[in-house]
Design a protein around this motif. Structure first.
Motif, PDB file in Angstrom:
ATOM      1  N   THR A  73      10.598   2.372   1.158  1.00  0.00           N
ATOM      2  CA  THR A  73       9.730   1.213   1.364  1.00  0.00           C
ATOM      3  C   THR A  73      10.025   0.635   2.733  1.00  0.00           C
ATOM      4  N   TYR A  74       8.974   0.342   3.500  1.00  0.00           N
ATOM      5  CA  TYR A  74       9.181  -0.259   4.811  1.00  0.00           C
ATOM      6  C   TYR A  74       8.185  -1.391   5.046  1.00  0.00           C
ATOM      7  N   ILE A  75       8.541  -2.257   6.007  1.00  0.00           N
ATOM      8  CA  ILE A  75       7.669  -3.343   6.436  1.00  0.00           C
ATOM      9  C   ILE A  75       7.083  -2.966   7.784  1.00  0.00           C
ATOM     10  N   ARG A  98       0.852  -1.187   0.000  1.00  0.00           N
ATOM     11  CA  ARG A  98       0.000   0.000   0.000  1.00  0.00           C
ATOM     12  C   ARG A  98       0.885   1.232   0.000  1.00  0.00           C
ATOM     13  N   THR A  99       0.293   2.393  -0.286  1.00  0.00           N
ATOM     14  CA  THR A  99       1.047   3.638  -0.396  1.00  0.00           C
ATOM     15  C   THR A  99       0.461   4.694   0.527  1.00  0.00           C
ATOM     16  N   VAL A 138       4.937  -1.228   2.716  1.00  0.00           N
ATOM     17  CA  VAL A 138       4.333   0.094   2.583  1.00  0.00           C
ATOM     18  C   VAL A 138       5.298   1.036   1.868  1.00  0.00           C
ATOM     19  N   LEU A 139       4.778   1.825   0.934  1.00  0.00           N
ATOM     20  CA  LEU A 139       5.554   2.868   0.267  1.00  0.00           C
ATOM     21  C   LEU A 139       5.258   4.199   0.929  1.00  0.00           C
ATOM     22  N   GLN A 140       6.317   4.944   1.263  1.00  0.00           N
ATOM     23  CA  GLN A 140       6.153   6.288   1.819  1.00  0.00           C
ATOM     24  C   GLN A 140       6.838   7.287   0.905  1.00  0.00           C
TER      25      GLN A 140
END
Length: 626
Positions: free
Chosen positions: A297-299, A5-6, A306-308
């Motif tokens: 990108t993080y988990i 998700r973003t 997740v994209l930030q």
């Protein structure tokens, strides 16, 4: 891992929410920028984690180190030479990462050093004073920082004001004060709070070194000595000298930490800031042109990817984690030890430290009373404060004593050799020696070498399937010579030296060919990528304060127009045979006893201490009280 998700785009993402990250978040959000900080650890604060109403739990915090991230989450692999196979560290070692927000800043000891002006120009100064051959000996890889002490001084001062550092200036606007460290660089103003009290071990050290013509001073400490309100409006209480600092949170709100000094101002009704915890950033995302970044990108804690998106990325985690993230993201050219080309992972180095445990008969040191960074030091043999012309090394060490670490469980092992380790004999000895125990050590430089670097391990991976960081490093000849010299100086200075241990750092430099950052720590000079903690060498003082100042200088660039819309001493015995022969000569000022002889030798897989048969116990009769 579930569906990606973003998140909504923000102005800046900060990776790692410790001292550097929280300071940048506070400054940037105050400048009306939308900021998101991401930290792999959980939320942690003075209350409810380490409140004043709860007794300090030595077993939990000091012995089991529950405030640190467990090794299985943050380990790396290590080898000494290129032909070895690196293996993972299975215990706490060089990577003692904080286990929650605030990072190591929550449970750090609190020494608040500034580096000497020489430290920022070590290559240039060495060439100017001793010639090119000393700087390029075939093993060392010296580099200047690319920023000077004078340029960083305003940020040193800004952080000290935020932290409420207690100290006494030795060089105030170029004028020596005769009370502080005469070898420090010029300060623009005094410390925000007066220096902490002088305790018994410091009295002994100060008297002995002063009589030798040396210059002892109280170590600047990030524990406020009186009630204080910092520039962010946060109130701090005066230190009570409880002794529970290093490895502990401060329930008295006296020791500077992100939780105490920054969080209250940053998190109080701040619509421009958001914190994401229990989330691991796995890469920095690059744009299609490969020359700029678009976010991270993080988990998250549920295992979702997740994209930030963001315009600016600030890497402010532990320095080795910053290197790993850059390597995983393909940012910068990895360092090649065979050609000395590349920038990311280049110039890993430690800090060379030697020291001794002391027991003073017929005295009452009482190590239980103190603070994490409280002590006395001499810098006469640190940096380039003495002439190296006839020596075969550069750098040096600060020689110091500390008034801290009187924790009963940990100190149960700190007894003179030959003392019973069990039963009634142990109890009698510990009840006596606990009260007259002191510590001394040399806090020394470690210069970068061509074969000391970081890269990604080809075999071992983390729980997300990503390569672990691999460290390749062995001690430089320069640092062995420096350690021998300063050990000898400590002995000749009535200070007995006993053990050697090491610490770590990595790189920052002003030459674009050998660095990933410019003077503002922007990667490749671009306005959207900021690196965290990179230095050219590890010097004779801890790095923590320098890191926070660099964070402040980064945010000044983001908010500025630059963004554009973004004393001589003589040579002593240096060889080991002379050193050994002199260990028997313990002299008048500090001692009237015998020294236990401990020698170190360098081996293929690291340093190891050797105790010769018949080593004598180190016991002293103290000098008379003043």
């Amino acid at each position: 891992m579930t569906t990606r998700r973003t998140n909504p785009k923000v102005d800046a993402v900060i990776v790692g929410f410790g001292w550097a990250g929280s300071l940048m978040a506070a400054e940037l959000s105050r400048a009306n920028m939308n900021v998101v900080a991401i930290d792999r650890g959980p939320w942690r604060d003075t209350f409810p984690d380490t409140p004043l109403t709860a007794d300090p739990d030595e077993l939990r915090w000091k012995t089991r180190r529950e405030l640190l991230a467990p090794p299985h989450d943050t380990t790396l692999t290590m080898r000494n030479t290129l032909d070895q196979t690196a293996v993972p560290q299975r215990d706490f070692g060089i990577s003692e990462l904080g286990g929650g927000v605030g990072g190591q800043g929550f449970q750090w000891a609190g020494m608040a050093w500034r580096f000497n002006p020489w430290d920022f120009r070590v290559r240039s100064e060495t060439i100017e004073r001793y010639g090119m051959a000393r700087a390029e000996d075939g093993e060392l890889q010296l580099q200047d920082w690319g920023i000077t002490y004078a340029e960083l001084e305003p940020d040193y001062d800004r952080w000290e004001q935020i932290a409420g550092v207690a100290g006494q200036a030795g060089n105030l606007r170029g004028k020596l004060t005769s009370r502080g460290n005469p070898f420090e660089g010029p300060r623009s103003r005094e410390y925000p709070t007066p220096k902490l009290k002088t305790l018994r071990m410091m009295e002994i050290f100060n008297k002995a070194t002063s009589e030798m013509g040396l210059h002892p001073f109280t170590i600047p400490c990030a524990n406020v000595s009186q009630a204080y309100v910092n520039p962010l409006g946060v109130t701090m209480a005066p230190c009570t000298y409880c002794g529970f600092c290093s490895s502990y949170g401060c329930g008295n709100y006296s020791k500077a930490s992100p939780q105490t000094c920054v969080f209250p101002a940053l998190l109080n009704n701040n619509p421009n800031f958001r914190l994401i915890t229990n989330a691991c950033v796995t890469r920095v995302n690059k744009a299609a042109d490969g020359k700029s970044v678009t976010g991270v990108t993080y988990i998250d804690q549920n295992g979702s990817e997740v994209l930030q998106p963001a315009d600016i990325i600030c890497l402010t985690a532990f320095q080795m984690e910053n290197v790993r993230l850059m390597l995983l993201s393909g940012i910068g050219k990895p360092y090649d030890p065979l050609t000395s080309e590349g920038v990311v992972g280049r110039n890993f180095s430690f800090q060379t430290v030697s020291g001794a445990d002391l027991w003073f008969e017929e005295d009452h040191i009482n190590p239980f009373i103190g603070a994490g960074g409280l002590g006395s030091q001499i810098d006469d043999y640190n940096s380039d404060n003495f002439d190296h012309s006839s020596l075969d090394f550069i750098g040096g060490a600060g020689i110091l004593t500390l008034s801290r670490d009187g924790t009963p469980i940990a100190n149960a092992n700190k007894l003179p050799p030959g003392t019973p380790r069990w039963g009634s004999g142990f109890k009698r000895a510990y009840s006596n020696y606990y009260q007259n125990y002191g510590v001394l050590f040399n806090q020394g430089t470690s210069m970068p070498i061509k074969r000391g670097y970081l890269d990604l391990d080809p075999t071992y991976k983390d729980p997300f399937g990503l390569p672990l960081l691999r460290l390749t490093y062995d001690y430089a000849r320069n640092d062995r010579a420096m350690a021998t010299f300063t050990m000898n100086r400590a002995i000749r200075g009535r200070i007995a030296v006993q053990r050697l241990q090491l610490r770590r750092e990595t790189i920052h430099h002003g030459d674009r060919r050998v660095k990933p950052y410019d003077r503002w720590r922007r990667h490749g000079g671009r306005p959207d990528q900021f690196g965290g903690k990179f230095v050219p060498s590890k010097l004779g003082l801890p790095q923590r304060l320098r890191r926070r100042c660099i964070g402040l200088s980064q945010q000044r660039w983001v908010q500025s127009d630059g963004n554009r819309g973004r004393a001589g001493v003589t040579r002593g015995a240096r060889d080991l045979r002379k050193l050994r022969s002199q260990t028997r000569r313990i002299a008048e000022g500090l001692t009237n006893g015998r020294v236990e002889k401990h020698y170190w030798c360098a081996r293929r897989c690291g340093l190891r201490w050797l105790s010769p048969p018949g080593g004598q116990s180190l016991r002293f009769k103290s000098i008379a009280r003043r």
